[in-house]
Design a protein around this motif. Structure first.
Motif, mmCIF file in Angstrom:
data_model
loop_
_atom_site.group_PDB
_atom_site.id
_atom_site.type_symbol
_atom_site.label_atom_id
_atom_site.label_comp_id
_atom_site.label_asym_id
_atom_site.label_seq_id
_atom_site.Cartn_x
_atom_site.Cartn_y
_atom_site.Cartn_z
ATOM 1 N N GLU A 1 -5.185 14.112 -1.380
ATOM 2 C CA GLU A 1 -4.964 14.002 -2.869
ATOM 3 C C GLU A 1 -3.314 13.796 -3.152
ATOM 4 O OE1 GLU A 1 -6.495 13.667 -5.522
ATOM 5 O OE2 GLU A 1 -8.544 14.198 -4.657
ATOM 6 N N LEU A 2 -2.493 14.405 -2.153
ATOM 7 C CA LEU A 2 -1.093 14.474 -2.271
ATOM 8 C C LEU A 2 -0.617 13.240 -1.485
ATOM 9 C CD1 LEU A 2 -0.045 18.107 -1.513
ATOM 10 C CD2 LEU A 2 -0.263 17.007 -3.791
ATOM 11 N N LYS A 3 -1.265 12.386 -0.732
ATOM 12 C CA LYS A 3 -0.768 11.401 0.387
ATOM 13 C C LYS A 3 -0.683 10.061 -0.525
ATOM 14 C CE LYS A 3 -4.066 9.726 2.792
ATOM 15 N NZ LYS A 3 -4.912 9.802 3.930
ATOM 16 N N THR A 4 -1.544 9.825 -1.454
ATOM 17 C CA THR A 4 -1.727 8.715 -2.163
ATOM 18 C C THR A 4 -0.253 8.624 -3.222
ATOM 19 O OG1 THR A 4 -3.864 8.597 -2.144
ATOM 20 C CG2 THR A 4 -2.883 7.157 -3.889
ATOM 21 N N PRO A 5 0.116 9.688 -4.101
ATOM 22 C CA PRO A 5 1.143 9.690 -4.997
ATOM 23 C C PRO A 5 2.353 9.435 -4.032
ATOM 24 C CG PRO A 5 0.156 11.554 -5.286
ATOM 25 C CD PRO A 5 -0.970 10.783 -4.577
ATOM 26 N N LEU A 6 2.469 10.471 -3.166
ATOM 27 C CA LEU A 6 3.688 10.524 -2.132
ATOM 28 C C LEU A 6 3.990 9.188 -1.664
ATOM 29 C CD1 LEU A 6 3.157 13.898 -0.285
ATOM 30 C CD2 LEU A 6 5.125 13.333 -1.589
ATOM 31 N N PHE A 7 3.161 8.690 -1.021
ATOM 32 C CA PHE A 7 3.213 7.161 -0.414
ATOM 33 C C PHE A 7 3.722 5.967 -1.492
ATOM 34 C CE2 PHE A 7 0.319 7.843 3.519
ATOM 35 C CZ PHE A 7 1.306 8.892 4.010
ATOM 36 N N THR A 8 2.953 6.330 -2.427
ATOM 37 C CA THR A 8 3.572 5.381 -3.680
ATOM 38 C C THR A 8 4.924 5.512 -3.979
ATOM 39 O OG1 THR A 8 1.180 5.537 -4.477
ATOM 40 C CG2 THR A 8 2.906 4.743 -6.012
ATOM 41 N N VAL A 9 5.269 6.915 -4.221
ATOM 42 C CA VAL A 9 6.746 7.056 -4.472
ATOM 43 C C VAL A 9 7.604 6.531 -3.549
ATOM 44 C CG1 VAL A 9 8.395 8.864 -5.032
ATOM 45 C CG2 VAL A 9 6.201 8.978 -6.280
ATOM 46 N N GLN A 10 7.203 6.876 -2.284
ATOM 47 C CA GLN A 10 8.057 6.452 -1.111
ATOM 48 C C GLN A 10 8.276 4.827 -1.006
ATOM 49 O OE1 GLN A 10 6.085 6.643 2.645
ATOM 50 N NE2 GLN A 10 8.197 7.739 3.565
ATOM 51 N N GLY A 11 6.905 4.354 -1.314
ATOM 52 C CA GLY A 11 7.280 2.852 -1.149
ATOM 53 C C GLY A 11 8.162 2.508 -2.229
ATOM 54 N N TYR A 12 8.098 2.687 -3.377
ATOM 55 C CA TYR A 12 8.942 2.182 -4.615
ATOM 56 C C TYR A 12 10.436 2.556 -4.396
ATOM 57 C CZ TYR A 12 4.675 1.011 -7.455
ATOM 58 O OH TYR A 12 3.656 0.475 -7.966
ATOM 59 N N ILE A 13 10.587 3.557 -3.800
ATOM 60 C CA ILE A 13 12.114 4.071 -3.718
ATOM 61 C C ILE A 13 12.494 3.374 -2.491
ATOM 62 C CG2 ILE A 13 13.446 6.015 -2.624
ATOM 63 C CD1 ILE A 13 11.827 7.876 -4.322
ATOM 64 N N LEU A 14 11.854 3.234 -1.450
ATOM 65 C CA LEU A 14 12.258 2.255 -0.262
ATOM 66 C C LEU A 14 12.562 0.727 -0.686
ATOM 67 C CD1 LEU A 14 9.941 3.479 2.722
ATOM 68 C CD2 LEU A 14 12.596 4.169 2.613
#
Length: 351
Positions: free
Chosen positions: A131-144
């Motif tokens: 559950e946490l992985k999806t939003p975390l990777f999403t946020v990380q992707g946009y920030i990177l």
């Protein structure tokens, strides 16, 4: 702590009687053969034989058997088995066998429970990670992406920051639900009970979810008109969360142009039952026993298209149980589902 020992004399008594019978019979037969049978003498011999046998057997049993049995009890009592330490125990073999069997059965239940908990823990950690992985990777992707140069484009920067913000909001939503359900499970959440009109509360929840329901073209309605208020005693905020979660679920999985109907009925003298019924796709029977588990989803494909933390129904169950009430579910595939829960009806009438 060593247990209190209660001696048993059954073994020595029975063994002594048996030995006395056979020895006395041989003695009488010997006297008859010699022609010198004297019954008082024979009876005295039997009594002395019985006493001697009983004393010798009891002493030997206590020394070589009872001490070992007591040691077994003392060793087992170190495992904090209340069935051993709550009362004195006898040291005959039958009692020992019964106590050991009872102890073994209790430990087997404990082991089975621990296995279930361990499996549940693994599932829970896996679900939390998922559950946490999806939003975390999403946020990380946009920030990177922004750090790689996209921040120089004003429109792209705003778009990606908005999407990252939605990912953070989802993370906060999941963490808040986890915090709430943890408090509910450990009994750390105090309920602010009060008397309120459940009809008014349901109508307010309808109003809050009106736009969400309209997007799916689902009507939120009462089963009939309720001209008079129905007062219950409960935590108003938590019960609104229960009703909201159940309505949101019915909207998520309901059919377009469908209906979600709520009814409030008198159950017994001091109870009411609130039913939330929809005509959606329904839930297969094999999933119903696990519906209230954390992160459990009927759709096992892993799709998160409908959003949510996967904790809604689990939170509902714990809130209702925290009130000392029950929640029920009935469902038929292709027909719809009905979730219902009870609340304490109050005699007080609040103006």
């Amino acid at each position: 702590m060593a247990i209190k020992l209660k001696k048993s004399y059954k073994f020595a008594l029975r063994s002594s009687l048996l030995i006395t019978f056979f020895v006395s019979a041989l003695f009488v037969a010997f006297l008859l053969d010699k022609g010198r049978l004297d019954w008082p003498y024979a009876i005295l011999f039997a009594v002395i034989c019985f006493i001697v046998c009983f004393v010798v057997i009891q002493i030997r049993v206590e020394r070589f058997i009872y001490r070992r049995i007591k040691k077994i009890y003392d060793d087992v009592s170190l495992l904090e088995s209340t069935s051993f330490s709550s009362k004195p125990v006898t040291t005959d073999m039958k009692t020992l066998t019964e106590e050991i069997e009872k102890f073994a059965e209790g430990k087997k239940i404990e082991i089975d429970t621990l296995k279930i908990r361990e499996e549940y823990r693994r599932d829970f950690l896996g679900n939390v990670s998922h559950e946490l992985k999806t939003p975390l990777f999403t946020v990380q992707g946009y920030i990177l992406t922004l750090l790689d140069g996209a921040m120089n484009d004003k429109k792209l920067r705003q778009k990606y920051l908005q999407r990252a913000s939605k990912g953070v909001e989802r993370l906060i939503y999941i963490v808040k639900d986890l915090d709430l359900i943890t408090k509910l499970e450990v009994g750390d959440l105090k309920l602010a009970r009060e008397d309120f009109d459940i009809i008014e509360l349901i109508q307010n929840t309808f109003d809050l979810l009106e736009m969400k329901a309209a997007q799916k073209q689902i009507a939120l309605v009462f089963d009939m008109e309720y001209p008079n208020p129905v007062y219950v005693n409960a935590d108003r905020e938590k019960i609104q969360q229960v009703i909201s979660n159940l309505l949101v679920n019915s909207i998520k999985y309901g059919h377009a142009n469908g209906t979600t109907e709520v009814s409030v009925e008198n159950l017994i003298k001091n109870k009411v039952i609130i039913r939330v019924t929809d005509n959606g796709s329904g839930i297969p029977k094999q999933h119903i026993p696990r519906l209230f588990e954390r992160f459990y989803r009927v759709d096992q494909s892993g799709s998160r298209s409908e959003g949510g933390s996967g904790l809604g129904l689990s939170i509902v169950k714990h809130i209702i149980e925290a009130h000392g009430e029950k929640i029920y579910v009935e469902s038929e595939v292709g027909i719809g589902s009905e979730f219902s829960f009870t609340l304490e009806k109050t005699a007080k009438r609040v103006e």
